[in-house]
Scaffold this active site. Structure first.
Site, PDB file in Angstrom:
ATOM      1  N   TRP A 102       0.827  -1.218   0.000  1.00 26.61           N
ATOM      2  CA  TRP A 102       0.000   0.000   0.000  1.00 26.61           C
ATOM      3  C   TRP A 102       0.851   1.254   0.000  1.00 26.61           C
ATOM      4  CZ3 TRP A 102      -4.484  -1.131  -1.707  1.00 26.61           C
ATOM      5  CH2 TRP A 102      -5.064  -2.373  -1.418  1.00 26.61           C
ATOM      6  N   ASP A 178      -0.272   6.796   6.783  1.00 30.42           N
ATOM      7  CA  ASP A 178      -1.353   5.842   6.551  1.00 30.42           C
ATOM      8  C   ASP A 178      -1.325   4.883   7.745  1.00 30.42           C
ATOM      9  OD1 ASP A 178      -3.016   3.774   5.836  1.00 30.42           O
ATOM     10  OD2 ASP A 178      -2.053   3.361   3.909  1.00 30.42           O
ATOM     11  N   LYS A 202     -10.641  -2.055   9.749  1.00 36.88           N
ATOM     12  CA  LYS A 202      -9.770  -2.947  10.513  1.00 36.88           C
ATOM     13  C   LYS A 202      -9.981  -2.730  12.012  1.00 36.88           C
ATOM     14  CE  LYS A 202      -6.962  -2.476   6.504  1.00 36.88           C
ATOM     15  NZ  LYS A 202      -7.304  -3.693   5.828  1.00 36.88           N
TER      16      LYS A 202
END
Ligand code: PMP
Length: 366
Positions: A102, A178, A202
């Site tokens: 990511w 992030d 999450k």
């Protein structure tokens, strides 16, 4: 049927009490007699829920008054482009740390808007560690911002708190993170970041909402003409209600935030360390399983491991699944196993997995 332990990486396990309250709100949201799925986002009950969710984020992370909290859509992936769109002028450079899939995606998106400098990368070694040598000579004072990914969900590496603190001491300028897969999992100095983003699915709620925490002083001189939906200033001015927000995802996030606030981050971090310690110890002391990430950078959220003899992996997955442990397959680009131990995973789930691993190993040895 007993509910299996859910080790999926996201969407992921949520606290049982949150699921129960969400189920009640589907029938009757806050005594309105209407479902949360059919109520107006402008109703006073939902406006209050949105406000409470935003203020709980500030409270849990102890954010200072310069920080704004937004609930947006488009996933963390939308932030890969919103961050440079709002913060990176064409003649500027932004620094990125390439520590996982990511992080790599975030770099590709930013390269559309300005120059990116990849400060360090562990791509060549299949992201089995967080690079560290670069920090000694790191100077980001001239850069638009520096972007890090604190936990790399697919490869199971994480900036450990010591290295993260060294980075925060050394780094100047604007810092962006992030934190999709480890926000609310540990107590760190969240105020040191000018922008933090995280998909909800999450540690916070269901898919569909994205949390953004931003220092509003960053937005004083936008680098380009920004369409309203991509403009942080617009979302701040409209209290995350510029358009219809993801009502259900925000509400379930609120329920989870209440659950997190009742425990506090220090307690949550302690339990997370205990869970991860248990599983990594089992992996390290096993004759047939092995970890895939350097010890000091192992994630407490996504434990990646494999079998020394990969020909048994499919059988282990099947064995685990038929014994109440699901979602253990590693990402398709990595293989092996990944056990995601987000906040809502109880210690009993980890004990159960460890027992299954030992039983499987005993069966192999016979
Ligand atoms: N960043 C990280 C660290 C992630 O784990 C993920 C998704 N698993 C993303 C970004 C992309 O998130 P989304 O699917 O919400 O766009």
């Amino acid at each position: 049927m007993n509910k299996p332990y859910n080790f999926f990486s996201g969407p992921a396990i949520l606290p049982e009490s949150v699921l129960q309250q969400a189920a009640e709100a589907i029938q009757n949201f806050e005594g309105t007699g209407l479902s949360i799925l059919e109520i107006s986002h402008r109703s006073k009950q939902f406006v209050a829920a949105m406000e409470e969710a935003r203020s709980l984020v500030k409270q849990i992370l102890q954010l200072d008054e310069r920080k704004e909290v937004l609930f947006l859509q488009g996933g963390a992936s939308m932030q890969f482009c919103m961050v440079p769109f709002n913060l990176l002028a064409q003649n500027q450079t932004a620094a990125y740390l390439d520590t996982g899939h990511w992080a790599h995606e975030a770099i590709s998106e930013a390269a559309r808007f300005g120059n990116t400098a990849v400060v360090a990368s562990s791509r060549e070694s299949n992201y089995n560690h967080i690079p560290k040598n670069w920090l000694e000579n790191f100077d980001n004072s001239e850069l638009a911002y520096t972007h890090i990914t604190t936990n790399n969900t697919i490869y199971g590496n994480q900036w450990n708190s010591n290295f993260l603190n060294s980075f925060l001491q050394k780094a100047k300028g604007v810092l962006v993170a992030d934190m999709s897969s480890d926000i609310f999992s540990r107590s760190i100095d969240y105020n040191r970041f000018d922008l933090v983003y995280a998909g909800a699915q999450k540690n916070m709620g269901p898919a569909g909402a994205t949390l953004v925490i931003i220092n509003k002083e960053l937005l004083k001189s936008p680098p380009r003409n920004i369409p309203a939906m991509l403009d942080y200033s617009v979302h701040i001015a409209k209290d995350s209600m510029h358009n219809t927000p993801s009502v259900f995802a925000v509400y379930v996030s609120l329920l989870t935030l209440r659950w997190i606030a009742a425990q506090g981050l220090e307690q949550i971090e302690k339990i997370n360390a205990q869970k991860a310690g248990l599983l990594y110890d089992a992996i390290d002391s096993s004759n047939c399983f092995e970890g895939t990430v350097n010890k000091e950078d192992r994630s407490a959220m996504n434990v990646c491991f494999k079998m020394k003899d990969s020909s048994h992996e499919a059988a282990f997955l099947k064995f685990a699944e038929s014994n109440g442990a699901v979602g253990l397959a590693g990402h398709r680009t990595v293989g092996g196993f990944r056990a995601s131990l987000y906040n809502a995973m109880p210690l009993s789930g980890v004990n159960h997995l460890v027992a299954l691993m030992q039983e499987f190993e005993n069966q192999l040895a016979q």
